[in-house]
Design an enzyme around this catalytic site. Structure first.
Site, PDB file in Angstrom:
ATOM      1  N   LYS A  13      12.058  -0.584  -3.623  1.00  0.00           N
ATOM      2  CA  LYS A  13      12.919  -1.703  -4.041  1.00  0.00           C
ATOM      3  C   LYS A  13      12.188  -2.625  -5.026  1.00  0.00           C
ATOM      4  O   LYS A  13      12.720  -2.981  -6.066  1.00  0.00           O
ATOM      5  CB  LYS A  13      13.398  -2.513  -2.811  1.00  0.00           C
ATOM      6  CG  LYS A  13      14.171  -1.689  -1.791  1.00  0.00           C
ATOM      7  CD  LYS A  13      14.639  -2.519  -0.607  1.00  0.00           C
ATOM      8  CE  LYS A  13      13.537  -3.085   0.256  1.00  0.00           C
ATOM      9  NZ  LYS A  13      12.723  -2.078   0.980  1.00  0.00           N
ATOM     10  N   ARG A  88      19.452  -8.171   5.513  1.00  0.00           N
ATOM     11  CA  ARG A  88      18.799  -7.164   6.339  1.00  0.00           C
ATOM     12  C   ARG A  88      19.439  -7.076   7.719  1.00  0.00           C
ATOM     13  O   ARG A  88      19.042  -6.239   8.530  1.00  0.00           O
ATOM     14  CB  ARG A  88      17.361  -7.591   6.549  1.00  0.00           C
ATOM     15  CG  ARG A  88      16.339  -6.763   5.829  1.00  0.00           C
ATOM     16  CD  ARG A  88      15.017  -7.413   6.132  1.00  0.00           C
ATOM     17  NE  ARG A  88      13.915  -6.541   5.955  1.00  0.00           N
ATOM     18  CZ  ARG A  88      13.187  -6.509   4.839  1.00  0.00           C
ATOM     19  NH1 ARG A  88      13.492  -7.259   3.810  1.00  0.00           N
ATOM     20  NH2 ARG A  88      12.156  -5.708   4.770  1.00  0.00           N
ATOM     21  N   ARG A 127      -0.050   1.937  -0.761  1.00  0.00           N
ATOM     22  CA  ARG A 127       0.372   0.821  -1.622  1.00  0.00           C
ATOM     23  C   ARG A 127      -0.755  -0.204  -1.803  1.00  0.00           C
ATOM     24  O   ARG A 127      -1.435  -0.587  -0.863  1.00  0.00           O
ATOM     25  CB  ARG A 127       1.583   0.110  -1.036  1.00  0.00           C
ATOM     26  CG  ARG A 127       1.900  -1.145  -1.868  1.00  0.00           C
ATOM     27  CD  ARG A 127       3.172  -1.822  -1.533  1.00  0.00           C
ATOM     28  NE  ARG A 127       3.452  -1.917  -0.132  1.00  0.00           N
ATOM     29  CZ  ARG A 127       4.666  -2.153   0.343  1.00  0.00           C
ATOM     30  NH1 ARG A 127       5.675  -2.285  -0.486  1.00  0.00           N
ATOM     31  NH2 ARG A 127       4.870  -2.246   1.630  1.00  0.00           N
ATOM     32  N   ARG A 155      -1.326  -5.124   1.686  1.00  0.00           N
ATOM     33  CA  ARG A 155      -0.576  -6.132   2.445  1.00  0.00           C
ATOM     34  C   ARG A 155      -0.938  -6.109   3.923  1.00  0.00           C
ATOM     35  O   ARG A 155      -1.190  -5.047   4.474  1.00  0.00           O
ATOM     36  CB  ARG A 155       0.927  -5.863   2.278  1.00  0.00           C
ATOM     37  CG  ARG A 155       1.570  -6.756   1.237  1.00  0.00           C
ATOM     38  CD  ARG A 155       2.946  -6.340   0.869  1.00  0.00           C
ATOM     39  NE  ARG A 155       3.882  -6.131   1.977  1.00  0.00           N
ATOM     40  CZ  ARG A 155       5.150  -5.809   1.806  1.00  0.00           C
ATOM     41  NH1 ARG A 155       5.634  -5.684   0.589  1.00  0.00           N
ATOM     42  NH2 ARG A 155       5.948  -5.624   2.836  1.00  0.00           N
ATOM     43  N   ARG A 166       8.527  -1.956  11.620  1.00  0.00           N
ATOM     44  CA  ARG A 166       9.399  -2.187  10.447  1.00  0.00           C
ATOM     45  C   ARG A 166      10.461  -1.092  10.339  1.00  0.00           C
ATOM     46  O   ARG A 166      11.618  -1.366  10.018  1.00  0.00           O
ATOM     47  CB  ARG A 166       8.554  -2.252   9.169  1.00  0.00           C
ATOM     48  CG  ARG A 166       7.802  -3.571   9.065  1.00  0.00           C
ATOM     49  CD  ARG A 166       6.658  -3.506   8.082  1.00  0.00           C
ATOM     50  NE  ARG A 166       7.086  -3.370   6.706  1.00  0.00           N
ATOM     51  CZ  ARG A 166       6.260  -3.093   5.695  1.00  0.00           C
ATOM     52  NH1 ARG A 166       4.972  -2.934   5.922  1.00  0.00           N
ATOM     53  NH2 ARG A 166       6.712  -2.994   4.471  1.00  0.00           N
TER      54      ARG A 166
HETATM   55  P1  AP5 Z   1       7.670  -0.766  -3.249  1.00  0.00           P
HETATM   56  O1  AP5 Z   1       8.370  -0.837  -4.549  1.00  0.00           O
HETATM   57  O2  AP5 Z   1       6.641  -1.786  -2.914  1.00  0.00           O
HETATM   58  O3  AP5 Z   1       8.735  -0.625  -2.053  1.00  0.00           O
HETATM   59  P2  AP5 Z   1       9.648  -1.717  -1.354  1.00  0.00           P
HETATM   60  O4  AP5 Z   1      10.910  -1.029  -0.973  1.00  0.00           O
HETATM   61  O5  AP5 Z   1       9.733  -2.954  -2.186  1.00  0.00           O
HETATM   62  O6  AP5 Z   1       8.768  -1.957  -0.064  1.00  0.00           O
HETATM   63  P3  AP5 Z   1       8.514  -3.217   0.851  1.00  0.00           P
HETATM   64  O7  AP5 Z   1       7.504  -2.740   1.886  1.00  0.00           O
HETATM   65  O8  AP5 Z   1       8.147  -4.416   0.046  1.00  0.00           O
HETATM   66  O9  AP5 Z   1       9.855  -3.402   1.544  1.00  0.00           O
HETATM   67  P4  AP5 Z   1      10.084  -4.092   2.840  1.00  0.00           P
HETATM   68  O10 AP5 Z   1      11.544  -4.169   2.826  1.00  0.00           O
HETATM   69  O11 AP5 Z   1       9.465  -3.469   4.029  1.00  0.00           O
HETATM   70  O12 AP5 Z   1       9.235  -5.460   2.691  1.00  0.00           O
HETATM   71  P5  AP5 Z   1       9.625  -6.937   2.297  1.00  0.00           P
HETATM   72  O13 AP5 Z   1       8.554  -7.475   1.453  1.00  0.00           O
HETATM   73  O14 AP5 Z   1      11.022  -7.041   1.854  1.00  0.00           O
HETATM   74  O15 AP5 Z   1       7.003   0.702  -3.169  1.00  0.00           O
HETATM   75  C1  AP5 Z   1       6.198   1.079  -2.070  1.00  0.00           C
HETATM   76  C2  AP5 Z   1       5.048   1.978  -2.562  1.00  0.00           C
HETATM   77  O16 AP5 Z   1       5.586   3.222  -3.040  1.00  0.00           O
HETATM   78  C3  AP5 Z   1       4.249   1.384  -3.742  1.00  0.00           C
HETATM   79  O17 AP5 Z   1       2.906   1.757  -3.576  1.00  0.00           O
HETATM   80  C4  AP5 Z   1       4.857   2.051  -4.977  1.00  0.00           C
HETATM   81  O18 AP5 Z   1       3.928   2.167  -6.038  1.00  0.00           O
HETATM   82  C5  AP5 Z   1       5.288   3.419  -4.435  1.00  0.00           C
HETATM   83  N1  AP5 Z   1       6.508   3.923  -5.024  1.00  0.00           N
HETATM   84  C6  AP5 Z   1       7.630   3.211  -5.363  1.00  0.00           C
HETATM   85  N2  AP5 Z   1       8.573   4.036  -5.867  1.00  0.00           N
HETATM   86  C7  AP5 Z   1       8.029   5.299  -5.833  1.00  0.00           C
HETATM   87  C8  AP5 Z   1       8.513   6.584  -6.210  1.00  0.00           C
HETATM   88  N3  AP5 Z   1       9.748   6.744  -6.697  1.00  0.00           N
HETATM   89  N4  AP5 Z   1       7.702   7.656  -6.041  1.00  0.00           N
HETATM   90  C9  AP5 Z   1       6.434   7.503  -5.532  1.00  0.00           C
HETATM   91  N5  AP5 Z   1       5.916   6.300  -5.158  1.00  0.00           N
HETATM   92  C10 AP5 Z   1       6.710   5.217  -5.309  1.00  0.00           C
HETATM   93  O19 AP5 Z   1       9.559  -7.649   3.740  1.00  0.00           O
HETATM   94  C11 AP5 Z   1       8.344  -7.818   4.419  1.00  0.00           C
HETATM   95  C12 AP5 Z   1       8.591  -8.571   5.724  1.00  0.00           C
HETATM   96  O20 AP5 Z   1       9.145  -9.867   5.429  1.00  0.00           O
HETATM   97  C13 AP5 Z   1       9.609  -7.939   6.683  1.00  0.00           C
HETATM   98  O21 AP5 Z   1       9.015  -6.953   7.520  1.00  0.00           O
HETATM   99  C14 AP5 Z   1      10.065  -9.161   7.470  1.00  0.00           C
HETATM  100  O22 AP5 Z   1       9.095  -9.564   8.412  1.00  0.00           O
HETATM  101  C15 AP5 Z   1      10.123 -10.251   6.396  1.00  0.00           C
HETATM  102  N6  AP5 Z   1      11.441 -10.298   5.735  1.00  0.00           N
HETATM  103  C16 AP5 Z   1      11.707 -10.077   4.419  1.00  0.00           C
HETATM  104  N7  AP5 Z   1      13.009 -10.210   4.157  1.00  0.00           N
HETATM  105  C17 AP5 Z   1      13.596 -10.524   5.341  1.00  0.00           C
HETATM  106  C18 AP5 Z   1      14.942 -10.755   5.724  1.00  0.00           C
HETATM  107  N8  AP5 Z   1      15.943 -10.674   4.833  1.00  0.00           N
HETATM  108  N9  AP5 Z   1      15.184 -11.038   7.017  1.00  0.00           N
HETATM  109  C19 AP5 Z   1      14.190 -11.132   7.936  1.00  0.00           C
HETATM  110  N10 AP5 Z   1      12.896 -10.912   7.637  1.00  0.00           N
HETATM  111  C20 AP5 Z   1      12.596 -10.604   6.344  1.00  0.00           C
END
Ligand code: AP5
Length: 208
Positions: A13, A88, A127, A155, A166
């Site tokens: 994402k 979410r 990552r 992270r 997660r």
């Molecule tokens: P990346 O692009 O970083 O993936 P992402 O989907 O953004 O992953 P996140 O881990 O950031 O998502 P998340 O939803 O768990 O975390 P968030 O920060 O929102 O890619 C991942 C890796 O793969 C990278 O190394 C990249 O280079 C590689 N990659 C990407 N595309 C690729 C491809 N096509 N092929 C190969 N490799 C690839 O949330 C974190 C925490 O915050 C949550 O756990 C929760 O505690 C809290 N939180 C956030 N939002 C909320 C909410 N709305 N409600 C409640 N809690 C929340």
């Protein structure tokens, strides 16, 4: 344009949002990034969110909903936004819907980037991100260039234990909102297993 990016942890994402934000010149609103910034700044929200995030739990709905609805009122989000990591839960989806309805707006597309759990673990383990620019890398799939390789970080929630939680939260809380958007006719399903460039191309095609 009002777009939501949804998908399992590490489905790409953030990687895709960085490209789409430039392409469409719209506000990129990532709740994960906002919460991490609040933690870094030591704000009351950051302190409250820290325990949830480090163990992979979701931050309570009322905190996240307030954060996003305030952010949506800022000038740069008025002409369009890309929501990444929100909603979410069903409660978050309904609160967003209600706020948009009141503002006479609607979601144009919900881009669901899907990958299997095995890929989530693989991507999370490798990552790394650049604390100065926020750029996202992967040790194997998208290695950081030599000039930033020494400063990239992992992270806190990219640990094996937190990933399990997660994924469990994703399947139990987030996956059930996918039918909510499918019924509204705005869901666009994308195979996240392709290369990042191929995934971008597929997203651009469904948004065209
Ligand atoms: P990346 O692009 O970083 O993936 P992402 O989907 O953004 O992953 P996140 O881990 O950031 O998502 P998340 O939803 O768990 O975390 P968030 O920060 O929102 O890619 C991942 C890796 O793969 C990278 O190394 C990249 O280079 C590689 N990659 C990407 N595309 C690729 C491809 N096509 N092929 C190969 N490799 C690839 O949330 C974190 C925490 O915050 C949550 O756990 C929760 O505690 C809290 N939180 C956030 N939002 C909320 C909410 N709305 N409600 C409640 N809690 C929340």
């Amino acid at each position: 344009m009002h777009v939501i990016l949804i998908g399992p942890p590490a489905s790409g994402k953030g990687t895709q949002a960085a490209v789409l934000k430039e392409r469409f010149q719209i506000a990129h609103i990532s709740t994960g990034d906002m919460l991490r910034a609040a933690m870094k700044a030591g704000t009351p929200l950051g302190k409250e969110a820290e325990n949830y995030m480090s163990t992979g739990q979701l931050v309570p709905d009322e905190l996240v909903i307030k954060l996003v609805l305030e952010r949506l009122k800022q000038d740069d989000a008025k002409s369009g936004f890309l929501l990444d990591g929100f909603p979410r839960t069903r409660a978050q989806a309904e609160a967003l819907d209600e706020a948009l309805n009141q503002a006479g707006k609607a979601i144009d597309a919900v881009v669901f980037v899907d990958v299997p759990d095995k890929t989530v673990v693989e991507r999370i383990t490798g990552r790394r991100s650049d604390p100065e620019t926020g750029a996202i890398y992967h040790l194997q799939f998208n290695p950081p260039p030599p000039e930033v390789a020494d400063r990239v970080i992992q992270r806190d929630d990219d640990t094996e234990g937190a990933v399990k939680v997660r994924l469990e939260k994703y399947h139990n809380e987030t996956e059930p909102i996918i039918p909510f958007y499918r019924e509204k006719g705005v869901l666009k399903e994308i195979n996240g297993l392709d290369t990042p460039a191929a995934v971008t191309a597929a997203i651009l095609e469904v948004l065209a």
